[in-house]
Scaffold this active site. Structure first.
Site, PDB file in Angstrom:
ATOM      1  N   GLY A   9      22.451 -19.995   7.124  1.00 30.56           N
ATOM      2  CA  GLY A   9      23.514 -19.394   8.013  1.00 30.56           C
ATOM      3  C   GLY A   9      24.504 -20.330   8.364  1.00 30.56           C
ATOM      4  N   LEU A  10      25.526 -20.340   7.584  1.00 26.06           N
ATOM      5  CA  LEU A  10      26.576 -21.539   7.687  1.00 26.06           C
ATOM      6  C   LEU A  10      28.070 -20.913   7.814  1.00 26.06           C
ATOM      7  CD1 LEU A  10      25.444 -23.627   4.470  1.00 26.06           C
ATOM      8  CD2 LEU A  10      24.808 -23.970   6.671  1.00 26.06           C
ATOM      9  N   ASN A  32      23.199 -20.568   2.628  1.00 28.39           N
ATOM     10  CA  ASN A  32      23.715 -19.244   3.446  1.00 28.39           C
ATOM     11  C   ASN A  32      23.776 -18.072   2.439  1.00 28.39           C
ATOM     12  OD1 ASN A  32      25.878 -18.201   5.757  1.00 28.39           O
ATOM     13  ND2 ASN A  32      26.925 -17.922   3.810  1.00 28.39           N
ATOM     14  N   LYS A  75      23.920 -14.444  12.425  1.00 29.12           N
ATOM     15  CA  LYS A  75      24.132 -13.295  13.737  1.00 29.12           C
ATOM     16  C   LYS A  75      22.852 -13.030  14.305  1.00 29.12           C
ATOM     17  CE  LYS A  75      27.991 -10.242  13.097  1.00 29.12           C
ATOM     18  NZ  LYS A  75      28.819 -11.281  13.346  1.00 29.12           N
ATOM     19  N   SER A 128      24.344 -24.211  23.508  1.00 25.37           N
ATOM     20  CA  SER A 128      25.599 -24.135  24.185  1.00 25.37           C
ATOM     21  C   SER A 128      26.467 -25.112  23.877  1.00 25.37           C
ATOM     22  CB  SER A 128      25.471 -23.809  25.664  1.00 25.37           C
ATOM     23  OG  SER A 128      26.644 -23.475  26.383  1.00 25.37           O
ATOM     24  N   LYS A 183      19.378 -20.020  28.261  1.00 26.10           N
ATOM     25  CA  LYS A 183      20.541 -19.989  27.834  1.00 26.10           C
ATOM     26  C   LYS A 183      21.063 -18.750  28.380  1.00 26.10           C
ATOM     27  CE  LYS A 183      24.024 -20.439  25.262  1.00 26.10           C
ATOM     28  NZ  LYS A 183      24.405 -19.388  24.295  1.00 26.10           N
ATOM     29  N   HIS A 186      22.471 -19.491  31.866  1.00 25.33           N
ATOM     30  CA  HIS A 186      23.521 -20.325  31.802  1.00 25.33           C
ATOM     31  C   HIS A 186      24.741 -19.512  31.429  1.00 25.33           C
ATOM     32  CE1 HIS A 186      26.573 -21.992  28.943  1.00 25.33           C
ATOM     33  NE2 HIS A 186      26.244 -23.252  29.642  1.00 25.33           N
ATOM     34  N   ASN A 187      24.566 -18.768  30.558  1.00 23.61           N
ATOM     35  CA  ASN A 187      25.781 -17.781  30.202  1.00 23.61           C
ATOM     36  C   ASN A 187      26.151 -16.801  31.472  1.00 23.61           C
ATOM     37  OD1 ASN A 187      25.296 -18.901  27.785  1.00 23.61           O
ATOM     38  ND2 ASN A 187      26.085 -17.092  26.634  1.00 23.61           N
ATOM     39  N   GLU A 190      27.894 -18.939  33.769  1.00 16.31           N
ATOM     40  CA  GLU A 190      29.291 -19.280  33.175  1.00 16.31           C
ATOM     41  C   GLU A 190      30.353 -18.247  33.362  1.00 16.31           C
ATOM     42  OE1 GLU A 190      29.069 -20.125  28.909  1.00 16.31           O
ATOM     43  OE2 GLU A 190      30.804 -18.690  28.380  1.00 16.31           O
ATOM     44  N   LYS A 261      30.548 -10.521  25.148  1.00 16.27           N
ATOM     45  CA  LYS A 261      29.898 -10.376  24.064  1.00 16.27           C
ATOM     46  C   LYS A 261      28.549  -9.867  24.343  1.00 16.27           C
ATOM     47  CE  LYS A 261      31.195 -13.289  20.272  1.00 16.27           C
ATOM     48  NZ  LYS A 261      30.557 -14.660  19.585  1.00 16.27           N
ATOM     49  N   ARG A 288      35.106  -8.309  34.802  1.00 16.60           N
ATOM     50  CA  ARG A 288      35.352  -8.332  33.245  1.00 16.60           C
ATOM     51  C   ARG A 288      35.977  -6.820  32.780  1.00 16.60           C
ATOM     52  NH1 ARG A 288      33.152 -12.915  29.250  1.00 16.60           N
ATOM     53  NH2 ARG A 288      33.109 -14.584  30.776  1.00 16.60           N
ATOM     54  N   ARG A 447      14.486   6.263  54.632  1.00 13.21           N
ATOM     55  CA  ARG A 447      13.615   6.448  53.742  1.00 13.21           C
ATOM     56  C   ARG A 447      12.427   7.225  54.200  1.00 13.21           C
ATOM     57  NH1 ARG A 447      11.188   2.301  51.533  1.00 13.21           N
ATOM     58  NH2 ARG A 447      10.887   3.362  49.375  1.00 13.21           N
ATOM     59  N   HIS A 453       8.708   7.729  53.087  1.00 11.22           N
ATOM     60  CA  HIS A 453       8.421   6.594  52.317  1.00 11.22           C
ATOM     61  C   HIS A 453       7.567   5.542  53.202  1.00 11.22           C
ATOM     62  CE1 HIS A 453      10.006   8.234  48.751  1.00 11.22           C
ATOM     63  NE2 HIS A 453      11.150   8.168  49.282  1.00 11.22           N
TER      64      HIS A 453
HETATM   65  P1  NDP Z   1      27.903 -15.119  13.147  1.00 10.83           P
HETATM   66  O1  NDP Z   1      27.265 -14.842  14.510  1.00 10.83           O
HETATM   67  O2  NDP Z   1      29.436 -14.538  12.833  1.00 10.83           O
HETATM   68  O3  NDP Z   1      27.255 -14.987  11.634  1.00 10.83           O
HETATM   69  C1  NDP Z   1      27.698 -15.277  10.814  1.00 10.83           C
HETATM   70  C2  NDP Z   1      26.538 -15.808   9.775  1.00 10.83           C
HETATM   71  O4  NDP Z   1      25.214 -14.960   9.762  1.00 10.83           O
HETATM   72  C3  NDP Z   1      27.041 -15.911   8.302  1.00 10.83           C
HETATM   73  O5  NDP Z   1      26.412 -17.182   7.808  1.00 10.83           O
HETATM   74  C4  NDP Z   1      26.224 -14.885   7.577  1.00 10.83           C
HETATM   75  O6  NDP Z   1      25.962 -14.967   6.325  1.00 10.83           O
HETATM   76  C5  NDP Z   1      24.992 -14.359   8.319  1.00 10.83           C
HETATM   77  N1  NDP Z   1      24.322 -13.381   8.322  1.00 10.83           N
HETATM   78  C6  NDP Z   1      24.610 -12.295   8.816  1.00 10.83           C
HETATM   79  N2  NDP Z   1      23.784 -11.273   8.331  1.00 10.83           N
HETATM   80  C7  NDP Z   1      22.922 -12.000   7.549  1.00 10.83           C
HETATM   81  C8  NDP Z   1      21.875 -11.124   6.994  1.00 10.83           C
HETATM   82  N3  NDP Z   1      21.507  -9.816   6.887  1.00 10.83           N
HETATM   83  N4  NDP Z   1      20.981 -12.100   6.308  1.00 10.83           N
HETATM   84  C9  NDP Z   1      21.371 -13.336   6.076  1.00 10.83           C
HETATM   85  N5  NDP Z   1      22.445 -13.916   6.798  1.00 10.83           N
HETATM   86  C10 NDP Z   1      23.228 -13.143   7.375  1.00 10.83           C
HETATM   87  O7  NDP Z   1      28.291 -16.783  12.996  1.00 10.83           O
HETATM   88  P2  NDP Z   1      28.466 -18.009  14.193  1.00 10.83           P
HETATM   89  O8  NDP Z   1      28.303 -19.056  13.647  1.00 10.83           O
HETATM   90  O9  NDP Z   1      29.606 -17.705  15.043  1.00 10.83           O
HETATM   91  O10 NDP Z   1      26.955 -17.910  15.200  1.00 10.83           O
HETATM   92  C11 NDP Z   1      25.719 -18.120  14.725  1.00 10.83           C
HETATM   93  C12 NDP Z   1      24.511 -17.832  15.851  1.00 10.83           C
HETATM   94  O11 NDP Z   1      25.115 -18.669  16.929  1.00 10.83           O
HETATM   95  C13 NDP Z   1      24.949 -16.477  16.470  1.00 10.83           C
HETATM   96  O12 NDP Z   1      23.700 -16.042  16.753  1.00 10.83           O
HETATM   97  C14 NDP Z   1      25.861 -16.605  17.423  1.00 10.83           C
HETATM   98  O13 NDP Z   1      25.611 -15.698  18.677  1.00 10.83           O
HETATM   99  C15 NDP Z   1      25.291 -18.052  18.174  1.00 10.83           C
HETATM  100  N6  NDP Z   1      25.831 -18.926  19.012  1.00 10.83           N
HETATM  101  C16 NDP Z   1      27.617 -18.828  18.711  1.00 10.83           C
HETATM  102  C17 NDP Z   1      28.296 -19.699  19.533  1.00 10.83           C
HETATM  103  C18 NDP Z   1      29.768 -19.655  18.995  1.00 10.83           C
HETATM  104  O14 NDP Z   1      30.648 -20.300  19.825  1.00 10.83           O
HETATM  105  N7  NDP Z   1      30.241 -18.868  18.090  1.00 10.83           N
HETATM  106  C19 NDP Z   1      27.832 -20.297  20.435  1.00 10.83           C
HETATM  107  C20 NDP Z   1      26.485 -20.367  20.593  1.00 10.83           C
HETATM  108  C21 NDP Z   1      25.674 -19.567  19.804  1.00 10.83           C
HETATM  109  P3  NDP Z   1      27.406 -14.610   5.060  1.00 10.83           P
HETATM  110  O15 NDP Z   1      28.194 -15.874   5.250  1.00 10.83           O
HETATM  111  O16 NDP Z   1      26.477 -14.334   4.131  1.00 10.83           O
HETATM  112  O17 NDP Z   1      28.031 -13.283   5.887  1.00 10.83           O
END
Ligand code: NDP
Length: 478
Positions: A9-10, A32, A75, A128, A183, A186-187, A190, A261, A288, A447, A453
């Site tokens: 997951g890159l 990825n 994701k 975080s 976490k 934490h949020n 936040e 979110k 919000r 009540r 109650h």
């Molecule tokens: P995203 O949440 O946008 O996720 C995108 C990544 O998920 C891509 O690498 C994508 O691969 C992969 N992906 C999605 N669906 C699949 C699937 N079915 N199978 C395999 N891979 C899949 O990326 P972020 O970097 O923003 O966040 C990653 C995680 O970190 C999330 O859970 C997020 O909630 C959490 N997070 C994010 C923060 C932030 O500030 N953004 C802070 C803290 C936590 P592909 O490139 O092939 O689409």
């Protein structure tokens, strides 16, 4: 089989985390779903450390030293299940899978159980600090088995942020979902912090009559005192920024409808289920939400009430000082609520959470990082059984000094028609806890009246019912 750890997951978080690991001397296998991202990571940043690119899950797993350690940063939700489903059959007993995404702690509990049955350790790790944090040092909140934590600790400690005293901002939070639970809280905190800073801004702007630039100065001053925090600092920075297009303060160019979110909502939903009143966090989530109801706001804009009128400048200076007190006291209440929730979660789910250690790992890297958290850490170090942060001697003394100004701020805001849901909910929570008698007695009587109650009495043990529809005599109901 040369890599110390794998990252799949890159997107922004995963690639920054992989770079952070590589920069700290780890050999990192990267993967990825869409291989182009893997290639571009290695092309752009390959010189930062040792990367082993993998085109498939099989290749990634084959490149890892045993026991294998794999971080998924995809994701949250179904994607995480899909990725686990793909990798689990390739792994062996003793391997460790870390989910660094923003998973719901209940999903983490389920995944941990499922993988444990196959002998695989599953670590739900809250991370975080956003993308910058992932690259330069986040706060990491891992849950899972102690054994899994021990195998990850040196790596996690090498990439985590450092607290001001040099301690790494990570610790074993507890088993299964504890890390993601913490976490989530934490949020929630936040959200509350951001709402409270927003209310201070609103009052300084509309009641004190300050410009965004002047408010940035006030925030800058506060940021050198007990309100020193990342969120205060970035708020000041935002307020000095000018919009390139209009030449106006940037904050005036942004639509006043806040998005979310969902982690704040999770916090409040979970708190309701646990029976923990997190009113400050809930008000922040509602604020919000309400800001985003454009149609409702438009339909209500003609409702009668005062329009805020700016004060004289001496009065404004004094008011700003009072707002600092109100902000600090309200912040303290939100934190007390958040810690209450962590204590309740630990009890419900049987987690051995060190409440002081959580404060310690939030001192750096994460979004709510603040000088204040060292005080929270110290409060729990002094008394691990502390029922509420508000009862800590130092904090309670500060609340005593702040409460007069806090009330004045809520009263002034109300007179001027400026909404302060965060400040006022926090003050109500404070006054509720202080109160000798609460109208909950009347609630109980109501009540009993409409639903039989029952109620308990102040003077005798037992459960009672009054025959409201009949002779109004009292009977035992236990
Ligand atoms: P995203 O949440 O946008 O996720 C995108 C990544 O998920 C891509 O690498 C994508 O691969 C992969 N992906 C999605 N669906 C699949 C699937 N079915 N199978 C395999 N891979 C899949 O990326 P972020 O970097 O923003 O966040 C990653 C995680 O970190 C999330 O859970 C997020 O909630 C959490 N997070 C994010 C923060 C932030 O500030 N953004 C802070 C803290 C936590 P592909 O490139 O092939 O689409």
């Amino acid at each position: 089989t040369s890599a110390d750890i794998g990252v799949t997951g890159l997107a922004v978080m995963g690639s920054n985390l992989a770079r952070n690991l590589a920069r700290n001397g780890n050999t990192v296998a990267v993967h990825n779903r869409t291989p182009a991202k893997t290639r571009s990571l290695v092309e752009d940043f390959g010189d930062e450390g040792a990367f082993v690119p993998a085109e498939s899950p099989q290749e990634l797993v084959a490149s890892l030293k045993r026991p294998r350690r794999l971080i998924t940063m995809v994701k949250a939700g179904e994607a995480t299940d899909a990725v686990i489903g793909e990798f689990a059959p390739l792994l062996e007993e003793g391997d460790v899978v870390v989910d660094g995404g923003n998973a719901h702690f209940a999903d983490t509990r389920r995944r941990e159980r499922e993988l444990r049955e196959r002998g695989i350790h599953f670590v739900g790790a809250g991370i975080s600090g956003g993308e910058e944090g992932a690259l330069r040092g986040p706060s990491i909140m891992p849950g899972g088995s102690a054994e899994a934590y021990a195998s990850l600790a040196p790596m996690l400690e090498s990439i985590a942020a450092e607290a001001p005293d040099g301690a790494p901002c990570t610790t074993h939070v507890g088993t299964d979902g504890a890390g993601h639970f913490v976490k989530m809280v934490h949020n929630g905190i936040e959200y509350a912090d951001m709402q409270l800073i927003g209310e201070a801004f609103h009052l300084l702007r509309d009641v004190a009559g300050y410009t965004p630039e002047q408010i940035a100065d006030v925030f800058g001053t506060w940021n050198r005192g007990r309100l020193d925090s990342y969120l205060m600092e970035i708020s000041a920075q935002v307020l000095t920024h000018t919009d390139a297009e209009t030449g106006a303060p940037f904050v005036d160019a942004v639509a006043d409808s806040a998005e979310q979110k969902g982690t704040g909502r999770w916090t409040v939903q979970t708190a309701l289920e646990l029976g923990v009143p997190v009113s400050g966090i809930a008000e922040a989530v509602f604020a919000r939400s309400l800001s985003g109801h454009g149609v409702l706001r438009a339909a209500s804009s003609g409702l009668p009430g005062p329009r805020a009128e700016a004060m004289e400048s001496d009065a404004a200076g004094r008011f700003a000082d009072q707002i600092e007190q109100a902000l600090y006291a309200s912040k303290l209440v939100s934190y007390a609520q958040g810690w209450h929730m962590m204590r309740a979660g630990a009890q419900e789910y049987d987690w051995d959470i060190d409440l002081g250690a959580v404060a310690a790992i939030w001192r750096g890297g994460c979004i709510i990082r603040a000088a204040f958290l060292d005080r929270v850490r110290a409060a729990y170090a002094a008394d691990p059984g502390l029922t509420t942060l508000l009862a800590d001697e130092g904090f309670s003394r500060e609340l005593g000094r702040a409460q007069g100004d806090w009330r004045a701020v809520v009263a002034t805001a109300t007179r001027h028609g400026v909404p302060v849901p965060g400040f006022s909910a926090a003050l109500s929570y404070y006054d509720t806890l202080r109160a000798g008698r609460l109208p909950a007695a009347l609630t109980q009587a109501q009540r009993d009246f409409f639903g039989a109650h029952t109620y308990r009495r102040v003077d005798r043990e037992g459960v009672f019912h009054t025959r409201w529809g009949g002779d109004r005599g009292e009977e035992r109901a236990d």
